[in-house]
Design an enzyme around this catalytic site. Structure first.
Site, mmCIF file in Angstrom:
data_model
loop_
_atom_site.group_PDB
_atom_site.id
_atom_site.type_symbol
_atom_site.label_atom_id
_atom_site.label_comp_id
_atom_site.label_asym_id
_atom_site.label_seq_id
_atom_site.Cartn_x
_atom_site.Cartn_y
_atom_site.Cartn_z
ATOM 1 N N LYS A 241 -9.039 0.754 14.220
ATOM 2 C CA LYS A 241 -7.639 1.011 14.710
ATOM 3 C C LYS A 241 -7.558 0.883 16.426
ATOM 4 C CE LYS A 241 -4.423 1.503 12.346
ATOM 5 N NZ LYS A 241 -3.573 0.613 11.830
ATOM 6 N N ASP B 281 0.239 -12.261 4.594
ATOM 7 C CA ASP B 281 -1.197 -11.762 4.839
ATOM 8 C C ASP B 281 -1.355 -11.796 6.115
ATOM 9 O OD1 ASP B 281 -3.507 -10.759 4.928
ATOM 10 O OD2 ASP B 281 -4.131 -11.608 2.999
ATOM 11 N N ILE B 282 -1.557 -10.676 7.074
ATOM 12 C CA ILE B 282 -1.817 -10.844 8.320
ATOM 13 C C ILE B 282 -3.322 -11.399 8.589
ATOM 14 C CG2 ILE B 282 0.063 -9.077 9.426
ATOM 15 C CD1 ILE B 282 -2.371 -7.310 9.593
ATOM 16 N N TYR C 289 -12.741 3.520 10.272
ATOM 17 C CA TYR C 289 -11.238 3.403 10.371
ATOM 18 C C TYR C 289 -10.746 3.595 12.016
ATOM 19 C CZ TYR C 289 -6.401 4.520 9.633
ATOM 20 O OH TYR C 289 -4.881 4.788 10.030
ATOM 21 N N LEU D 116 5.739 3.696 5.164
ATOM 22 C CA LEU D 116 6.613 3.445 6.607
ATOM 23 C C LEU D 116 7.579 2.393 6.686
ATOM 24 C CD1 LEU D 116 7.175 4.602 9.677
ATOM 25 C CD2 LEU D 116 4.999 3.457 10.112
HETATM 26 N N1 LIG Z 1 -0.722 7.231 6.025
HETATM 27 C C1 LIG Z 1 -1.044 7.970 6.909
HETATM 28 O O1 LIG Z 1 -1.211 9.254 6.877
HETATM 29 C C2 LIG Z 1 -1.409 7.389 8.479
HETATM 30 C C3 LIG Z 1 -1.378 8.163 9.359
HETATM 31 C C4 LIG Z 1 -1.560 7.759 10.804
HETATM 32 C C5 LIG Z 1 -1.397 6.527 10.941
HETATM 33 N N2 LIG Z 1 -1.146 5.542 10.103
HETATM 34 C C6 LIG Z 1 -0.692 4.123 10.294
HETATM 35 O O2 LIG Z 1 0.570 3.979 9.910
HETATM 36 C C7 LIG Z 1 0.684 2.465 9.282
HETATM 37 C C8 LIG Z 1 1.536 2.478 8.033
HETATM 38 O O3 LIG Z 1 1.083 3.309 7.164
HETATM 39 P P1 LIG Z 1 1.473 3.451 5.674
HETATM 40 O O4 LIG Z 1 1.111 5.129 4.983
HETATM 41 O O5 LIG Z 1 3.112 3.270 5.520
HETATM 42 O O6 LIG Z 1 0.752 2.437 4.942
HETATM 43 P P2 LIG Z 1 0.922 1.658 3.531
HETATM 44 O O7 LIG Z 1 1.823 2.738 2.632
HETATM 45 O O8 LIG Z 1 -0.360 1.655 2.900
HETATM 46 O O9 LIG Z 1 1.733 0.649 3.750
HETATM 47 C C9 LIG Z 1 1.064 -0.740 4.609
HETATM 48 C C10 LIG Z 1 1.731 -1.907 4.127
HETATM 49 O O10 LIG Z 1 1.221 -2.954 4.552
HETATM 50 C C11 LIG Z 1 0.721 -3.694 3.260
HETATM 51 N N3 LIG Z 1 -0.447 -4.699 3.785
HETATM 52 C C12 LIG Z 1 -1.778 -4.234 3.465
HETATM 53 N N4 LIG Z 1 -2.762 -5.237 3.896
HETATM 54 C C13 LIG Z 1 -1.846 -6.224 4.344
HETATM 55 C C14 LIG Z 1 -2.191 -7.592 5.276
HETATM 56 N N5 LIG Z 1 -3.365 -7.994 5.034
HETATM 57 N N6 LIG Z 1 -1.122 -8.279 5.445
HETATM 58 C C15 LIG Z 1 0.224 -7.725 5.300
HETATM 59 N N7 LIG Z 1 0.354 -6.701 4.846
HETATM 60 C C16 LIG Z 1 -0.609 -5.969 4.550
HETATM 61 C C17 LIG Z 1 0.638 -3.126 2.269
HETATM 62 O O11 LIG Z 1 0.840 -3.830 1.147
HETATM 63 P P3 LIG Z 1 0.004 -3.362 -0.195
HETATM 64 O O12 LIG Z 1 0.252 -1.954 -0.324
HETATM 65 O O13 LIG Z 1 0.692 -4.315 -1.318
HETATM 66 O O14 LIG Z 1 -1.502 -3.484 0.071
HETATM 67 C C18 LIG Z 1 1.733 -2.044 2.596
HETATM 68 O O15 LIG Z 1 3.038 -2.688 2.257
HETATM 69 C C19 LIG Z 1 -0.640 1.978 9.264
HETATM 70 O O16 LIG Z 1 -0.800 1.163 10.501
HETATM 71 C C20 LIG Z 1 -1.543 3.123 9.315
HETATM 72 O O17 LIG Z 1 -2.812 2.901 9.764
HETATM 73 C C21 LIG Z 1 -0.802 5.963 8.615
#
Ligand SMILES: NC(=O)c1ccc[n+]([C@@H]2O[C@H](COP(=O)([O-])OP(=O)(O)OC[C@H]3O[C@@H](n4cnc5c(N)ncnc54)[C@H](OP(=O)(O)O)[C@@H]3O)[C@@H](O)[C@H]2O)c1
Length: 285
Positions: free
Chosen positions: A127, A34-35, A123, A12
Site C-alpha cells: 500500500k 479490473d485495475i 500489505y 466504502l
Molecule cells: N477495510 C478496512 O478496514 C480498511 C482499513 C484501512 C484502509 N482500507 C482501504 O480502504 C479501501 C476500501 O476498503 P473496503 O473495506 O471498502 O474494501 P472492499 O469492501 O474489499 O472493496 C474493494 C472493492 O474493490 C473491488 N476490487 C478488488 N480488486 C479489484 C481490482 N483488481 N480491480 C477493480 N476492482 C477491484 C472489490 O471487488 P470484489 O469484492 O468483487 O473483489 C470491491 O468492490 C482499500 O483501499 C483498503 O485498502 C480499508
C-alpha cells in the site's frame, strides 16, 4: 463533475455511491472492470471522460498478502501506478485509499501525515508503494489513509466487517477471543464517504489521515458492540502472539486527522457515536 468510482459495490464504494449526490458518478465493478488490466482500464476511463477517479480497490486480506506478495503488489502498487499514469494522461484527479498499516506502531501516540512510515507486513509495504507511485506521478491527487473500516455493505474482500462478524459469532454462541494489544480507531465508512464528498470539492490535494475520533483495542471495540446490542457472549481478551496471525500488525496505528482539521473539513464523530449510529441504521439496537 464526472466521477469514475472503482469498486462501487465494496464497503466504502457503496457508501460513496449513496453519499456523492448531484454529480455524474459512473460505478465500476470488479471483475468487469479490473485495475490490474491496464489496457482495458485505460480504454474504459478515456471513454468516460471524467474529472475524477476514486479508487477503492485493494487486495487487503492482510494475512493472505504474506503468502501472496505478487498479487498484493499487482493490485496495491503496480495497478495504482498504471491508474496514476492514466489519470495524468487524461488530466483528471485521483483519490486513492491507503491504510494505517503503513506505520509500525512504535510512536505510541496518534500518527500525523508528516510521520515517517515503516510498514511491518506485505500489505502495508504494497500500500505504501502504491502511495509513492501516486505521489511521484500525479500532482492532483488525494491519498486517504484510514483505519478499521466498517460499513453497511460489509467488507467484500474480508467476507464481513468486524462489527457484523462479532454479532454473528455471538449469535452462534461461540467463545470470542479478541486481541487486546492493538490500538486502532474503528471508522465508519459512511462517515468517511461524507468527508470524501467534502474533499472532492476542494483543491487541497495531498495526503490525509481520515478516521473517527478516539482509540481502542479490538477487544474494547467488541466490548462496546456487545454493550450497545445487549448481547452477552463469552468474550476473552488475548494478546497478538497468542492469537498467532500470520502477518505482524502494528500495536498502535491510531491516526490523527491533522490536515483535515487544518483545511476545515467537518470533524469526525467519536468512534463510539459512529458505532451506535451504524447499529441503529442496521436495526440492531
Ligand atoms: N477495510 C478496512 O478496514 C480498511 C482499513 C484501512 C484502509 N482500507 C482501504 O480502504 C479501501 C476500501 O476498503 P473496503 O473495506 O471498502 O474494501 P472492499 O469492501 O474489499 O472493496 C474493494 C472493492 O474493490 C473491488 N476490487 C478488488 N480488486 C479489484 C481490482 N483488481 N480491480 C477493480 N476492482 C477491484 C472489490 O471487488 P470484489 O469484492 O468483487 O473483489 C470491491 O468492490 C482499500 O483501499 C483498503 O485498502 C480499508
Amino acid at each position: 463533475m464526472k466521477i469514475a468510482l472503482i469498486g462501487a459495490d465494496g464497503q466504502l464504494g457503496s457508501d460513496l455511491m449513496k453519499t456523492i449526490k448531484g454529480e455524474d458518478v459512473a460505478p465500476l465493478y470488479y471483475p468487469d472492470f479490473d485495475i490490474t488490466q491496464p489496457e482495458k482500464t485505460r480504454e474504459v476511463l478515456s471513454r468516460l471522460q471524467m474529472d475524477l477517479v476514486i479508487n477503492t480497490a485493494a487486495f487487503h486480506r492482510v494475512d493472505e498478502c504474506e503468502d501472496k506478495p505478487e498479487i498484493s503488489f499487482l493490485v496495491n502498487s503496480l495497478a495504482v501506478r498504471h491508474l496514476s499514469l492514466i489519470c495524468k494522461e487524461l488530466e483528471c484527479v485521483l483519490i486513492h485509499f491507503s491504510t494505517d498499516y503503513v506505520f509500525d506502531g512504535k510512536k505510541g501516540k496518534p500518527y500525523v501525515e508528516e510521520d515517517a512510515p515503516h510498514p511491518l507486513n506485505v500489505y502495508g509495504v504494497s500500500k505504501l508503494a502504491g502511495e509513492y507511485f501516486v505521489r511521484n506521478i500525479l500532482e492532483r491527487h488525494f491519498i486517504i489513509r484510514s483505519c478499521g473500516l466498517y460499513g453497511e455493505a460489509g467488507c467484500l474482500e474480508k467476507g464481513a466487517n468486524f462489527v457484523d462478524t462479532m454479532i454473528s459469532l455471538a449469535e452462534k454462541g461461540k467463545t470470542l477471543r479478541v486481541v487486546n494489544d492493538q490500538w486502532v480507531t474503528p471508522t465508519s465508512s459512511a462517515e468517511l464517504a461524507q468527508r470524501i464528498n467534502e474533499l472532492i470539492h476542494t483543491d487541497h490535494y495531498g495526503l490525509y489521515h481520515l478516521t473517527n475520533e478516539g482509540e481502542c483495542t479490538w477487544y474494547e471495540f467488541a466490548q462496546e458492540i456487545f454493550s450497545l446490542t445487549g448481547k452477552k457472549p463469552h468474550l476473552e481478551p488475548i494478546d497478538s502472539q497468542t492469537y498467532g496471525a500470520l502477518a505482524l500488525r502494528p500495536s498502535y496505528s491510531v491516526l490523527e486527522n491533522k490536515r483535515a482539521k487544518e483545511i476545515g473539513l467537518t470533524n469526525f464523530s467519536h468512534w463510539k457515536v459512529a458505532l451506535k449510529d451504524y447499529l441503529i441504521k442496521k436495526g440492531l439496537i
